[in-house]
Design an enzyme around this catalytic site. Structure first.
Site, PDB file in Angstrom:
ATOM      1  N   GLN A 150       0.816  -1.215   0.000  1.00 28.24           N
ATOM      2  CA  GLN A 150       0.000   0.000   0.000  1.00 28.24           C
ATOM      3  C   GLN A 150       0.848   1.262   0.000  1.00 28.24           C
ATOM      4  OE1 GLN A 150      -1.860   1.020   3.778  1.00 28.24           O
ATOM      5  NE2 GLN A 150      -3.744   1.610   2.759  1.00 28.24           N
ATOM      6  N   SER A 179       0.607   6.653   2.962  1.00 33.02           N
ATOM      7  CA  SER A 179       1.316   7.632   3.791  1.00 33.02           C
ATOM      8  C   SER A 179       2.587   8.124   3.111  1.00 33.02           C
ATOM      9  CB  SER A 179       1.716   7.006   5.128  1.00 33.02           C
ATOM     10  OG  SER A 179       0.598   6.656   5.866  1.00 33.02           O
ATOM     11  N   GLU A 217     -13.489  -2.266   4.701  1.00 30.82           N
ATOM     12  CA  GLU A 217     -12.928  -3.393   5.458  1.00 30.82           C
ATOM     13  C   GLU A 217     -12.853  -3.047   6.939  1.00 30.82           C
ATOM     14  OE1 GLU A 217     -11.796  -6.277   7.254  1.00 30.82           O
ATOM     15  OE2 GLU A 217     -12.604  -6.463   5.244  1.00 30.82           O
ATOM     16  N   SER A 262      -4.639   7.162  13.347  1.00 30.10           N
ATOM     17  CA  SER A 262      -4.253   7.027  14.755  1.00 30.10           C
ATOM     18  C   SER A 262      -5.492   7.114  15.646  1.00 30.10           C
ATOM     19  CB  SER A 262      -3.273   8.136  15.128  1.00 30.10           C
ATOM     20  OG  SER A 262      -3.960   9.370  15.201  1.00 30.10           O
ATOM     21  N   ASN A 263      -5.359   6.641  16.879  1.00 33.80           N
ATOM     22  CA  ASN A 263      -6.512   6.674  17.771  1.00 33.80           C
ATOM     23  C   ASN A 263      -6.977   8.103  18.061  1.00 33.80           C
ATOM     24  OD1 ASN A 263      -6.132   3.968  17.666  1.00 33.80           O
ATOM     25  ND2 ASN A 263      -6.152   3.625  19.881  1.00 33.80           N
ATOM     26  N   GLU A 264      -6.051   9.048  17.953  1.00 32.08           N
ATOM     27  CA  GLU A 264      -6.451  10.450  18.118  1.00 32.08           C
ATOM     28  C   GLU A 264      -7.346  10.878  16.958  1.00 32.08           C
ATOM     29  OE1 GLU A 264      -3.285   9.341  18.416  1.00 32.08           O
ATOM     30  OE2 GLU A 264      -3.111   9.542  20.591  1.00 32.08           O
TER      31      GLU A 264
END
Lengths: 457, 373
Positions: free
Chosen positions: A184, A187, A303, A442-444
């Protein structure tokens, strides 16, 4: 599975599964059935009784007969076909070699189960969300590795949804059979959480694009034959919705080079991929020029069925229980140490809650509500839980995890073993898996999504 | 009340700080860590020349005084630089035990070369079944005339790969569980085999196996079967030392994190402008301050020898363990992807901070010891 209505008690929890989490422990949970007897593995399915209970709608999470049969079939398959060496690596949480992944995926392909999320016409299973969940759960509990997602789960849905017929015929069969390894290219060094600011350019030159730039965090690019990329075909000022395109690029093209990035556990897991005037045929563009951002977003929500990795966590938690029960801690076992037991129980409870959050999401999918911001909850809690289970394993190993001897985990290692494999790998896994609260948004960022999409902030 | 350092302590700190900032760069450290050498022997010579190897020892022993506060001054800076040279294993642990239990002759014979940098030592105490119970010793030393016959397996012996000799905790009398003796064992003695390796945080360690090793009775340190209290005392000092190391490492991780968020731009601004990240860095700062405070408390208790040291050290290890976990994890998370790469110093600070949480007793262990002490 009817939606939660609040009428009547929730009574029949999936006891089979719970029994596997809590095998024979005196403190194991017991769920009374409607008739006051304990529902055991040999009892008949209670879902019929529950559905008729007092004529009122019931909360019910028992699998249907068909689903139970399906589960048995999956279990049998795993018992017969999952290679022992792959199972061992996967249970220890080790990195798998390319051959391990491909070998397992080819076994899945032979069974017709490689493409869990594809429509049947392209060779997919055509399973329901519940079936997919059963499959992922049983695979994790059996110690089967997760399939490498980039081909089967990420690029394939984009190709069969937005690609043309030629592209479908050209790419899908090799993905299905795991003959081709994909990676992939999203980023970039300066486009992480802010993915849309990506700068890799693709300039049209006749029948080709000329691609320049750098992608990063590209997992296992060293194995890859192809990469799917988001590239900027529009000007830097142009809006993302019209400036970004989705390209499939042959990794063997001249001008592509890799710089390995070692992760904190010393493993070459990710890479930078550099593009220096790489010629990409225009026919490798998916869909329309400038629509890549839209396609990628569809992919991101596509997904999400296994994002919480509940079964994987459950399996690791069960292993932690076994290891802690075998670990001497003063005059007791570590599992009997009140501080450890408390920590363990809190994680177990959180996991039960997450399992039901996941089931509620599945139910929402079943009733036609697309998965929305729930996937952010699943991602946050799923990764936090997996990380806290990693910490349990690290605590069990204690200083036994200090030696850095990853080579002894290899199958053919025949030198002197330092400590135990589970101990020496537990610390490495803890270090490595700090990535999970960072990758995939990210979780943020996930919390930002909840704030915006759910709370309206 | 006076929390300021003395002039001597200030000078000591300046000398360590200067070395860490100027010479002990991250790249140099990584070269050592990834090499087959257990540590950088040139640096060890420097440590000796600068007198740092004298710090753990009293003036009677030829040292600088051996105060806990001096020790934390050095170890804190070592924490910032993630120093892998074995001051802890060789001097504080093994040297500390010799100072604590040895005869005058033994002290002279072993501590003099240790302090001048020519001798490497290790303390072999951990065993696979032991977890954090120092009295749980299966390695046996049977008396046989003027020798002991030593057999057993010591695990994760810090500096075990480089040590010329080892202080080994043994059971000389299996009828008395919990009774521990200490023997000085030559690393080259017949029957000693070692497998050395690096630890996840870059230090050197070894598995050490003793197969009927003959050790002269003259190498017994202290009284037979009665050295567990001395071991506990020395481990407490070592625990304080790594607590200080953690404080240095945490402050370094915080500074690097704050700096990074100022330079990293996403969504057109520095990520330091996001309040979600600001508050987390404020929490890291608070953790660092609480850690420093409890470190000072424990160091002062250790120097006053009033019997409160074990409880104070456990308080410090418990609290600092908690801080180390949080600060280490947050430093990585706030850095994002780069935080989980081998090339970033913060990832290595995180690994050392993780190791410190478990060395000489985990956070939970010390919380429980605090209750019962």
């Amino acid at each position: 599975m009817p939606a939660l209505t609040g009428h009547g008690p929730a009574r029949n929890v999936r006891y089979h599964c719970l029994k596997r989490i809590l095998p024979g422990t005196p403190s194991g949970l017991h769920y009374p059935s409607g008739s006051g007897t304990v529902h055991t593995a040999s009892s008949p399915c209670l879902s019929d009784k529950l559905n008729n209970y007092g004529g009122k709608p019931q909360v019910n999470n028992e699998y249907t007969l068909e689903e139970q049969q399906f589960r048995s079939q999956v279990r049998q398959f795993l018992q017969d076909k999952l290679p022992e060496d792959i199972r061992r690596k996967s249970l220890l949480g080790m990195h798998l070699e390319k051959d391990d992944c491909v070998r397992w995926q080819k076994i899945l392909y032979q069974q017709g189960w490689a493409a869990v999320n594809w429509p049947e016409q392209h060779g997919g299973t055509g399973w329901t969300a519940t079936q997919k969940n059963i499959f992922e759960t049983e695979c994790a509990l059996a110690g089967a590795p997760e399939v490498v997602p980039f081909g089967l789960k990420m690029v394939a849905p984009v190709i069969f949804t937005f690609g043309n017929e030629d592209q479908k015929q050209r790419f899908l069969p090799d993905i299905l059979t795991s003959n081709v390894w994909w990676c992939q290219g999203y980023s970039e060094p300066n486009a992480g959480s802010d993915l849309a600011s990506l700068k890799t350019t693709a300039h049209r030159d006749g029948e080709h694009y000329v691609v320049n730039g750098t992608k990063t965090w590209t997992t296992l690019a060293q194995y890859a034959d192809w990469i799917f990329c988001l590239v900027r075909t529009g000007g830097p000022q142009e809006k993302n919705q019209t400036a970004i395109s989705f390209l499939l690029i042959d990794m063997h093209s001249p001008g592509i080079s890799l710089s390995p990035i070692l992760t904190v556990d010393g493993y070459r897991e990710v890479n930078e991929v550099h593009f220096d005037n790489v010629q990409v045929p225009v026919e490798n563009r998916i869909g329309e020029e400038g629509k890549g951002w839209t396609y990628a977003k569809v992919l991101l929500t596509h997904e999400r069925t296994n994002i919480a990795r509940v079964a994987h966590s459950r399996c690791q938690l069960q292993r932690a229980r076994e290891l802690a029960s075998d670990t001497v801690d003063g005059h007791q076992t570590l599992m009997e140490n009140p501080a450890f037991a408390q920590k363990f129980a809190e994680i177990e409870i959180e996991l039960l809650a997450l399992e039901y959050t996941e089931l509620r999401t599945l139910d929402a999918i079943r009733t036609g509500q697309a998965p929305g911001p729930e996937s952010s909850i699943l991602k946050i809690k799923g990764t936090e839980l997996a990380q806290s289970i990693d910490e349990l394993h690290m605590e069990i190993a204690a200083c036994g995890g200090l030696p850095y001897v990853p080579w002894q985990l290899e199958q053919d290692f025949d030198g002197e073993r330092i400590g135990t494999d589970s101990a020496v790998n537990s610390w490495l896994r803890y270090f490595n898996n700090r990535k999970s609260s960072i990758y995939g948004g990210s979780n943020e960022i996930q919390k930002n999504i909840i704030c915006k999409a759910v709370l309206g902030l | 009340m006076d929390f300021s350092f003395s002039e001597e302590q200030q000078l000591l700190r300046d000398s360590v700080t200067r070395f860490i900032r100027q010479d002990y760069t991250f790249d140099t450290r990584q070269k050592t860590v990834t090499s087959s050498e257990p540590f950088n022997r040139e640096y060890w010579k420097t440590f000796a020349e600068l007198g740092w190897l004298l710090v753990p020892f009293s003036e009677d022993e030829g040292g600088l005084g051996g105060f806990a506060v001096d020790l934390i001054v050095v170890m804190e800076e070592f924490g910032r630089g993630m120093v892998v040279e074995p001051l802890l294993a060789s001097a504080i642990l093994a040297g500390g035990l010799i100072a604590e239990t040895g005869s005058d002759d033994q002290k002279h014979d072993w501590l003099t070369p240790l302090m001048d940098g020519s001798l490497q030592l290790a303390f072999a105490f951990a065993e696979p079944q032991q977890r954090f119970d120092l009295g749980n010793v299966a390695t046996s030393a049977e008396p046989a005339g003027d020798h002991y016959i030593l057999s057993g397996h010591k695990t994760v012996v810090l500096n075990g790969g480089a040590a010329d000799a080892m202080v080994v905790s043994v059971s000389t009398d299996s009828s008395k569980p919990g009774s521990v003796s200490l023997l000085l064992v030559d690393g080259k003695a017949s029957g000693v085999t070692r497998t050395s390796y690096k630890t996840v945080d870059g230090h050197n360690a070894a598995e050490v196996y003793f197969d009927r090793v003959r050790v002269p009775r003259a190498n017994l340190l202290g009284a037979e079967s009665e050295t567990l209290p001395a071991i506990e005392k020395v481990i407490d000092r070592a625990t304080l030392a790594i607590c200080a190391e953690a404080v240095g490492a945490m402050e370094s991780a915080l500074e690097k994190t704050v700096e990074y968020t100022k330079t990293r731009k996403q969504f057109g601004v520095s990520i330091s402008t996001f309040q979600a990240l600001q508050h987390r860095m404020a929490d890291m700062f608070i953790e660092c301050q609480q850690a420093r405070s409890i470190l000072m408390m424990a160091a002062m208790q250790l120097d006053t020898s009033n019997g409160a040291a074990p409880k104070a050290v456990s308080a410090a290890k418990s609290r600092i363990g908690k801080a180390a976990r949080r600060v280490g994890q947050e430093a990585v998370q706030v850095h994002g992807g780069i935080g989980v790469t081998d090339e970033l110093d913060v990832a290595h600070l995180f690994k050392r901070l993780t190791a410190i949480q478990y060395l000489f007793g985990s956070t939970d262990y010390h919380t429980q010891r605090f209750i019962s002490a």
